[in-house]
Motif scaffolding. Sequence first.
Motif, short mmCIF file in Angstrom:
data_model
loop_
_atom_site.label_atom_id
_atom_site.label_comp_id
_atom_site.label_asym_id
_atom_site.label_seq_id
_atom_site.Cartn_x
_atom_site.Cartn_y
_atom_site.Cartn_z
N LEU A 217 -20.22 -11.01 -11.70
CA LEU A 217 -18.80 -10.72 -12.39
C LEU A 217 -19.18 -10.38 -13.84
CD1 LEU A 217 -16.73 -13.61 -10.84
CD2 LEU A 217 -16.33 -11.24 -10.31
N TYR A 218 -20.14 -11.16 -14.46
CA TYR A 218 -20.21 -11.01 -15.87
C TYR A 218 -21.42 -10.18 -16.21
CZ TYR A 218 -18.03 -15.53 -14.79
OH TYR A 218 -17.30 -16.30 -14.33
N GLY A 219 -21.42 -9.05 -15.45
CA GLY A 219 -22.10 -8.08 -15.93
C GLY A 219 -23.55 -7.83 -15.29
N GLY A 220 -24.12 -9.12 -14.69
CA GLY A 220 -25.61 -9.20 -14.09
C GLY A 220 -25.76 -7.91 -12.99
N MET A 230 -22.46 -3.04 -12.18
CA MET A 230 -21.48 -3.88 -12.69
C MET A 230 -21.24 -3.33 -14.29
SD MET A 230 -21.21 -5.46 -9.96
CE MET A 230 -19.62 -6.06 -10.01
N ALA A 231 -20.27 -3.59 -14.67
CA ALA A 231 -19.70 -3.09 -15.95
C ALA A 231 -20.15 -4.43 -16.88
CB ALA A 231 -18.38 -2.92 -16.28
N PRO A 232 -20.63 -3.99 -18.06
CA PRO A 232 -21.33 -5.02 -19.09
C PRO A 232 -19.96 -5.67 -19.47
CG PRO A 232 -21.47 -3.00 -20.07
CD PRO A 232 -21.01 -2.60 -18.70
N VAL A 233 -20.09 -7.04 -19.58
CA VAL A 233 -18.90 -8.05 -20.09
C VAL A 233 -19.23 -8.58 -21.33
CG1 VAL A 233 -17.87 -10.03 -19.35
CG2 VAL A 233 -18.19 -8.33 -17.97
N VAL A 234 -20.75 -8.77 -21.62
CA VAL A 234 -21.10 -9.39 -22.99
C VAL A 234 -21.75 -8.38 -23.93
CG1 VAL A 234 -22.57 -11.02 -23.98
CG2 VAL A 234 -21.27 -11.57 -21.90
N ARG A 235 -21.29 -8.45 -25.18
CA ARG A 235 -22.17 -7.68 -26.14
C ARG A 235 -22.46 -8.75 -27.23
NH1 ARG A 235 -21.53 -4.53 -30.74
NH2 ARG A 235 -22.43 -2.67 -30.75
#
Length: 364
Positions: A217-220, A230-235
């Motif tokens: 869910l968090y892009g992992g 998965m889409a990246p969630v954190v930058r």
Amino acid sequence: MSAELVIDRGALVANRRRLARLVGSAECAAVVKADAYGTGLEGAVRALAADGCRTFFVAHVSEGIRAREVDPRAAIYVLNGLVPGTAGDYGPWRLRPVLGSLEELADWSDYVHATELPGEAALHVDTGMNRLGLSPDVWGEAAARRRDNTLGFEITLLMSHLVSAEEPENPINARQIAAFREARALFPGIKASLSNSAGIFLGPDVHHDLVRPGYALYGGNPAPGHENPMAPVVRLAAPLLQVRDVRAGDRVGYNGIWTAERPGRIATVHLGYADGFPRSGSAATGERGAEAIVRGVLCPVVGRISMDLLALDVTGAEGARRGDEAVFIGGELDVDRVGGNAGTIGYEILTSLGRRHSRREIGA
Ligand SMILES: *Cc1c(COP(=O)(O)O)cnc(C)c1O
């Protein structure tokens, strides 16, 4: 300008939708333990609930209470089970403990009988992890107590946890799937759940009635070795504070573990291990450590990462100067790669994300 963490709630919601499509008629819950893997529990629950997520998993009661304050209706399961002597902390918030031993089952039963709360709970059966959950030798006894109708509460979910779901070839997967099938037969009529993020990618055999993704869910990347779906969630980005020339033989940072082999340019960056960026990403001469993107160019961390600062070799990033942004998580640097560069996993990178960055949510 300080280090900035951008959390993309739109990407979070899109990731859950993607997983939900993969599992068809099974319910896609969300694991939001550890402050939603470092991304902020309240914001995650708010965004996911608004998109129709009805079931959340946390590890601690305190996290469950935070989730409850955001969502008065959701089913909220506490994965670490019933911490001894704390049943009274779950009930008022309608948190559902994931019961993992006959003792926990008995304690919860006593509490529910004494309070007359509905007391819904999950039952965790161990299929090979040997961490939490009822071992197979007591499944029968737990099932008998349920049949006797003496528990006093409804078991709303039967679950187990996969040991090596990210290794599709590992024979432990089939053994756990078979063991879980046996457990299901002992507890008929209860919704069942076996899959974490990687488990979802093992195929429909493992989806059952509900899946419990967190990391994906968090892009992992839930399917290591394949392109991350998965889409990246954190930058995470931080500014360059200084850029200096070094000569061959100059050493950089504490203990001088990195020596310039040729003339180059070194940037000092406004980010350190106190920001949750792992010190294990340090790099001595000839070693590879963490990386960052400056002016579109991948630049290596050099020397020891210190508490508040680190050094990047920006020789290859033509024209790099004070005030430029260095991206540490984002673009080709997904959390899996960032973890690998520091000798750890993306999970630890996410859950270590510091409190000192300015945080910005987008796509909410
Ligand atoms: C943390 C956890 C999950 C989520 O795992 P991911 O690999 O992050 O998807 C699911 N189930 C249990 C029991 C967990 O502890």
